[in-house]
Design a protein around this motif. Structure first.
Motif, PDB file in Angstrom:
ATOM      1  N   SER A 177       0.909  -1.232  -0.138  1.00 49.01           N
ATOM      2  CA  SER A 177      -0.032   0.000   0.179  1.00 49.01           C
ATOM      3  C   SER A 177       0.900   1.306  -0.002  1.00 49.01           C
ATOM      4  CB  SER A 177      -0.928   0.126   1.373  1.00 49.01           C
ATOM      5  OG  SER A 177      -1.538  -1.056   1.169  1.00 49.01           O
ATOM      6  N   HIS A 178       0.282   2.352  -0.458  1.00 47.85           N
ATOM      7  CA  HIS A 178       0.839   3.673  -0.380  1.00 47.85           C
ATOM      8  C   HIS A 178      -0.147   4.429   0.190  1.00 47.85           C
ATOM      9  CE1 HIS A 178       3.218   7.253  -1.310  1.00 47.85           C
ATOM     10  NE2 HIS A 178       1.951   7.746  -1.850  1.00 47.85           N
ATOM     11  N   ASN A 179       0.087   4.859   1.213  1.00 51.57           N
ATOM     12  CA  ASN A 179      -0.627   5.883   2.149  1.00 51.57           C
ATOM     13  C   ASN A 179      -1.984   5.259   2.378  1.00 51.57           C
ATOM     14  OD1 ASN A 179       1.126   7.889   2.234  1.00 51.57           O
ATOM     15  ND2 ASN A 179       0.095   9.039   0.377  1.00 51.57           N
ATOM     16  N   GLY A 180      -2.109   3.876   2.606  1.00 53.21           N
ATOM     17  CA  GLY A 180      -3.121   2.961   2.898  1.00 53.21           C
ATOM     18  C   GLY A 180      -3.927   2.606   1.875  1.00 53.21           C
ATOM     19  N   ARG A 181      -3.343   2.801   0.828  1.00 47.76           N
ATOM     20  CA  ARG A 181      -4.292   2.529  -0.726  1.00 47.76           C
ATOM     21  C   ARG A 181      -3.459   1.687  -1.754  1.00 47.76           C
ATOM     22  NH1 ARG A 181      -7.337   7.931  -2.084  1.00 47.76           N
ATOM     23  NH2 ARG A 181      -8.792   6.620  -3.234  1.00 47.76           N
ATOM     24  N   LYS A 182      -4.123   1.049  -2.449  1.00 44.66           N
ATOM     25  CA  LYS A 182      -3.597   0.255  -3.681  1.00 44.66           C
ATOM     26  C   LYS A 182      -4.134   0.756  -4.958  1.00 44.66           C
ATOM     27  CE  LYS A 182      -1.535  -4.173  -1.792  1.00 44.66           C
ATOM     28  NZ  LYS A 182      -1.681  -5.508  -1.897  1.00 44.66           N
ATOM     29  N   ILE A 183      -3.157   0.821  -5.974  1.00 44.92           N
ATOM     30  CA  ILE A 183      -3.581   1.312  -7.350  1.00 44.92           C
ATOM     31  C   ILE A 183      -4.573  -0.070  -7.877  1.00 44.92           C
ATOM     32  CG2 ILE A 183      -2.583   1.930  -9.477  1.00 44.92           C
ATOM     33  CD1 ILE A 183      -0.143   2.989  -8.356  1.00 44.92           C
ATOM     34  N   ASP A 184      -5.465   0.392  -8.693  1.00 44.59           N
ATOM     35  CA  ASP A 184      -6.240  -0.390  -9.383  1.00 44.59           C
ATOM     36  C   ASP A 184      -5.493  -1.115 -10.503  1.00 44.59           C
ATOM     37  OD1 ASP A 184      -8.353  -1.327 -11.517  1.00 44.59           O
ATOM     38  OD2 ASP A 184      -9.391  -1.742  -9.498  1.00 44.59           O
ATOM     39  N   ASN A 185      -5.568  -2.324 -10.545  1.00 47.17           N
ATOM     40  CA  ASN A 185      -4.969  -3.006 -11.757  1.00 47.17           C
ATOM     41  C   ASN A 185      -5.269  -2.748 -13.488  1.00 47.17           C
ATOM     42  OD1 ASN A 185      -7.333  -4.566 -11.908  1.00 47.17           O
ATOM     43  ND2 ASN A 185      -5.956  -6.478 -12.205  1.00 47.17           N
TER      44      ASN A 185
ATOM     45  N   ASN B  51      -6.073 -17.220 -16.374  1.00 48.47           N
ATOM     46  CA  ASN B  51      -5.986 -16.712 -14.865  1.00 48.47           C
ATOM     47  C   ASN B  51      -7.541 -16.960 -14.717  1.00 48.47           C
ATOM     48  OD1 ASN B  51      -5.881 -15.420 -12.653  1.00 48.47           O
ATOM     49  ND2 ASN B  51      -5.403 -13.482 -13.541  1.00 48.47           N
ATOM     50  N   LEU B  52      -7.992 -18.240 -14.526  1.00 46.05           N
ATOM     51  CA  LEU B  52      -9.373 -18.551 -14.322  1.00 46.05           C
ATOM     52  C   LEU B  52     -10.073 -18.089 -13.030  1.00 46.05           C
ATOM     53  CD1 LEU B  52     -11.821 -20.581 -15.047  1.00 46.05           C
ATOM     54  CD2 LEU B  52     -10.569 -22.110 -13.634  1.00 46.05           C
ATOM     55  N   LEU B  53      -9.124 -17.784 -12.058  1.00 47.19           N
ATOM     56  CA  LEU B  53      -9.437 -17.296 -10.792  1.00 47.19           C
ATOM     57  C   LEU B  53      -9.331 -15.673 -10.646  1.00 47.19           C
ATOM     58  CD1 LEU B  53      -7.852 -20.186  -8.247  1.00 47.19           C
ATOM     59  CD2 LEU B  53     -10.069 -20.112  -9.479  1.00 47.19           C
ATOM     60  N   ASP B  54      -9.023 -15.184 -11.697  1.00 45.48           N
ATOM     61  CA  ASP B  54      -8.949 -13.967 -11.653  1.00 45.48           C
ATOM     62  C   ASP B  54      -8.061 -13.114 -10.716  1.00 45.48           C
ATOM     63  OD1 ASP B  54      -9.381 -11.250 -13.046  1.00 45.48           O
ATOM     64  OD2 ASP B  54     -11.284 -10.953 -11.804  1.00 45.48           O
ATOM     65  N   GLU B  55      -6.854 -13.862 -10.500  1.00 51.07           N
ATOM     66  CA  GLU B  55      -5.797 -13.461  -9.600  1.00 51.07           C
ATOM     67  C   GLU B  55      -5.245 -12.124  -9.732  1.00 51.07           C
ATOM     68  OE1 GLU B  55      -3.014 -14.128  -6.142  1.00 51.07           O
ATOM     69  OE2 GLU B  55      -4.768 -15.112  -6.923  1.00 51.07           O
ATOM     70  N   GLU B  56      -5.260 -11.285  -8.992  1.00 53.26           N
ATOM     71  CA  GLU B  56      -4.616  -9.810  -9.039  1.00 53.26           C
ATOM     72  C   GLU B  56      -3.329  -9.935  -8.409  1.00 53.26           C
ATOM     73  OE1 GLU B  56      -7.039  -6.414  -7.643  1.00 53.26           O
ATOM     74  OE2 GLU B  56      -8.818  -7.131  -8.644  1.00 53.26           O
ATOM     75  N   TYR B  57      -2.159  -9.740  -9.216  1.00 51.09           N
ATOM     76  CA  TYR B  57      -1.092  -9.803  -9.129  1.00 51.09           C
ATOM     77  C   TYR B  57       0.028  -8.806  -9.730  1.00 51.09           C
ATOM     78  CZ  TYR B  57      -0.511 -12.327 -13.402  1.00 51.09           C
ATOM     79  OH  TYR B  57      -0.601 -12.873 -14.934  1.00 51.09           O
ATOM     80  N   ILE B  58       1.277  -8.718  -9.095  1.00 49.95           N
ATOM     81  CA  ILE B  58       2.323  -8.046  -9.888  1.00 49.95           C
ATOM     82  C   ILE B  58       3.126  -9.128 -10.327  1.00 49.95           C
ATOM     83  CG2 ILE B  58       4.370  -6.599  -9.526  1.00 49.95           C
ATOM     84  CD1 ILE B  58       1.586  -5.178  -9.362  1.00 49.95           C
TER      85      ILE B  58
END
Length: 702
Positions: free
Chosen positions: A266-274, A670-677
């Motif tokens: 997180s940055h300042n408690g938030r994450k950027i949407d993919n 990505n069947l399970l719609d994993e959000e990842y870097i």
């Protein structure tokens, strides 16, 4: 016509049997069991001869047309993503280039692809890197480790050899249509057959048009491609194939990233949407037009001596405009942004002359290959840059204009010429297989700076060698040991404007291959160590290149392809890659692990085909890919979180319900719609992985 010595491709051979060696019983047209001849998977790219992969003292993997169709691959990266030792997620969801990291080395990702035996020439020091759509391919062969003895400049991690669809001497017609999420749609055709009654001349015409939105704002992908080819058997001993490949990419998709802080953490408690788009629609363009024409000529003097010549001309134009973020402004929620632009025009020639002799003497069977090849490439580039207002990724507003002028930063010509002579002898002594090879190259590189009038030149000569030994047991076990070298000259310059010395690498590899006699199963294990010197790299995208000293890569790869039953096929792979900076002139970097290289990578893909009852004609496949221990920066201060991806397919042959030649397939990545870097270039530049994508395909062969 009887008497032809050339093995003409047939539909069955090219479209089905190229996947695995077949020795099982099959059904003949009248329903009786018929025995098929063994079709052996070769390691042709590793040797430039028809050598079985089992007898090649180097790690080789193949992905055939049937497997590509089954998994619904849209890019070369997707085609190879179940191959151990090959990492395909270097830039995440971007499909602009075919980035392939092999045994941890990413320096050859943009220039280590070969089509029909000739390098797909591009400029790694620019935006002009070519892409071949997999719909136009029959087979993908992945050779791990150095291959400079046959190809000259190449990455020590390996190369990828593509085989295009060639003319068939029997009628073949296919139409294919696909739709999917993100407005995916495509239409393709593949037609081939003889042009004369004597079947001396055959043609093939393959074409495809595709278009899709992306997960990043307004960015699109568009492609139009066509590949005509014609084969002429002039005599029983002489064959000529003329080939062309024309591709237009009016929209090249997305190619940017976000900071590690704000994506992985997180940055300042938030994450950027993919799905965040950091650019500007009016200033985001990638257009690529590539044209390739060439021929493949072969003449057999007698049963022991064959000559070949392969030639290709390539021309490409690329235009790039991109506004991109580059890190947080202090502790704020604003990302600083810049603009980069590029206009490039590339021309390249490649030619490879080969003479192959097969003879026996002194109890040794020899396959000797002698060659002379030539490569020339020049790329005229004009690059521009400028500044743009910052953007809040948590509440983005677009429509900004540049701050000040957009100026020209580079106006250059990058020219490279390579001439090489090589000699290879493959010897069979009873069950022993020995390979010895050597090559000498002359390389000239010149960068011309039109802004300053300065030239940077490099004239270099290089010797490359290989040696391998393998023992082929009667039970299908084949242990081997090999040594190979590589060199990689580039047009990269340092902070002083001087060309960097060519990177040089060497590899020791040992392993064992196993193919049980009379089966389609294949197993292998390979242990390797690669050392590379004069490594060209840069810390940040805007930094000049530098040489960090030496990189060491060592690891193990395991691969299995097996038919558990006649209906259930399974392939699995695992690779452990420890690649690090053995010597570096950067303080604190020596001993650190390199980026873009998962230390652990594992995959499994299984497919089951139903052939009885109500489910007859149905097949289902499921795959799992796992990636772990990826460094986010060269200082190794952070790691990319481990991730696991699941892919699936479901296919049905509609001939079971009276629609002859019609097949339907559903593919889900990505069947399970994993959000990842997926990976990071630095802590300022990390890449989101692809979200779930769904695609349905209908094909008709008639």
């Amino acid at each position: 016509m009887q008497g032809h010595r050339f093995r003409r491709p047939t539909t069955a051979w090219l479209l089905g049997a190229s996947l695995l060696p077949l020795t099982a019983a099959a059904q003949s047209p009248d329903g009786d069991a018929a025995t098929l001849d063994t079709v052996t998977v070769t390691g042709q790219a590793a040797t430039k001869t028809e050598t079985p992969a089992l007898e090649t003292p180097q790690s080789v993997s193949n992905v055939g047309r049937e497997e590509m169709d089954e998994r619904g691959v849209r890019t070369l990266r997707e085609a190879t993503q179940y191959t151990p030792g090959v990492y395909t997620n270097q830039v995440g969801a971007s499909n602009r280039y075919d980035y392939l990291v092999m045994r941890g080395f990413s320096d050859g990702s943009l220039s280590n692809t070969y089509l029909d035996g000739l390098k797909v020439m591009g400029d790694a020091n620019g935006y002009s890197s070519m892409v071949i759509d997999p719909y136009f391919l029959e087979n993908v062969e992945i050779v791990k480790g150095p291959a400079s003895v046959l190809y000259g400049r190449s990455s020590p991690g390996g190369l990828v050899a593509l085989t295009s669809k060639k003319p068939l001497f029997e009628d073949h017609r296919e139409l294919r249509f696909s739709i999917g999420d993100n407005a995916q749609r495509s239409a393709g055709f593949d037609v081939s057959g003889p042009l004369d009654d004597e079947r001396r001349v055959a043609y093939r015409l393959v074409g495809q048009a595709s278009r899709a939105d992306t997960q990043f704002g307004p960015i699109e992908e568009k492609r139009y491609a066509i590949a005509p080819s014609i084969t002429w058997d002039a005599t029983d001993d002489t064959s000529l194939t003329l080939m062309a490949y024309l591709q237009k990419d009016p929209e090249g998709g997305y190619h940017s990233g976000v900071p590690y802080e704000g994506s992985a953490v997180s940055h300042n408690g938030r994450k950027i949407d993919n799905t965040f788009f950091d650019g500007e629609d009016d200033y985001d363009t990638f257009e690529r037009y590539q044209r390739m024409v060439g021929y493949d000529l072969e003449h057999r003097f007698n049963d022991s001596l064959t000559a070949r010549q392969k030639l290709r001309y390539l021309n490409a134009d690329v235009e790039l405009n991109q506004v991109y973020q580059y890190g947080w402004i202090g502790e704020s929620n604003e990302l600083r942004r810049y603009y980069s632009g590029g206009r490039e025009s590339l021309q390249a020639w490649t030619v490879d002359n080969q003479l192959e002799a097969d003879f026996h003497g002194g109890g040794i069977e020899h396959t000797v290959l002698a060659g002379l090849d030539y490569q020339h490439r020049k790329n005229d580039v004009v690059w521009t840059s400028g500044s743009f207002p910052s953007i809040d990724p948590f509440a983005p507003h677009h429509g900004a204009e540049p701050i000040g002028e957009i100026g020209v930063t580079n106006d250059e010509r990058h020219a490279l010429t390579q001439t090489g002579v090589y000699l290879q002898d493959q010897m069979a002594i009873d069950r022993w297989r020995l390979t010895l090879g050597g090559r000498y190259d002359w390389v000239d590189i010149e960068n011309t700076d039109h802004l300053t009038g300065n030239d940077s030149t490099l004239d270099d000569t290089q010797f490359s060698g290989r040696a391998g030994v393998l023992y082929l047991f009667d039970n299908g076990v084949a242990p081997y040991l090999s040594y190979n070298t590589a060199f990689t000259p580039t047009s990269f310059v340092d902070a002083d404007g001087d060309l960097l010395e060519p990177m040089e690498g060497e590899q020791w590899e040992t392993g064992m291959k196993y193919q049980p006699p009379g089966t389609r199963d294949r197993y292998s294990i390979a242990l390797f160590r690669i050392d590379q010197e004069n490594v060209a790299t840069k810390e940040q995208p805007t930094d000049p290149y530098r040489s960090v000293g030496e990189i060491e890569s060592r690891g193990v790869e395991l691969q299995a392809r097996t038919h558990v039953t006649d209906n259930f096929r399974l392939q699995a792979g695992y690779s452990y890659t420890d690649i690090s900076y053995a010597r570096s002139d950067v303080p604190g970097e020596q001993g650190n692990q390199a980026i873009y290289a998962p230390r652990h990578q594992a995959s499994v893909w299984g497919n089951y085909r139903f052939d009885q009852g109500a489910l007859d004609g149905l097949d289902a496949g499921l795959g799992v890919r796992y990636y772990a221990d990826i460094q986010a920066d060269r200082a190794n201060t952070e790691q990319v979180p481990d991730y696991t991806l699941v892919d699936a397919t479901l296919g049905y042959d509609l001939s079971q319900v009276g629609l002859q030649g019609v097949k339907a397939r559903l593919n889900v990545g990505n069947l399970l719609d994993e959000e990842y870097i997926a990976s990071c270039n630095s802590l300022e530049y990390c890449y989101f992985g692809a979200e779930r994508n769904v695609r349905a395909t209908l094909s008709y062969r008639f």
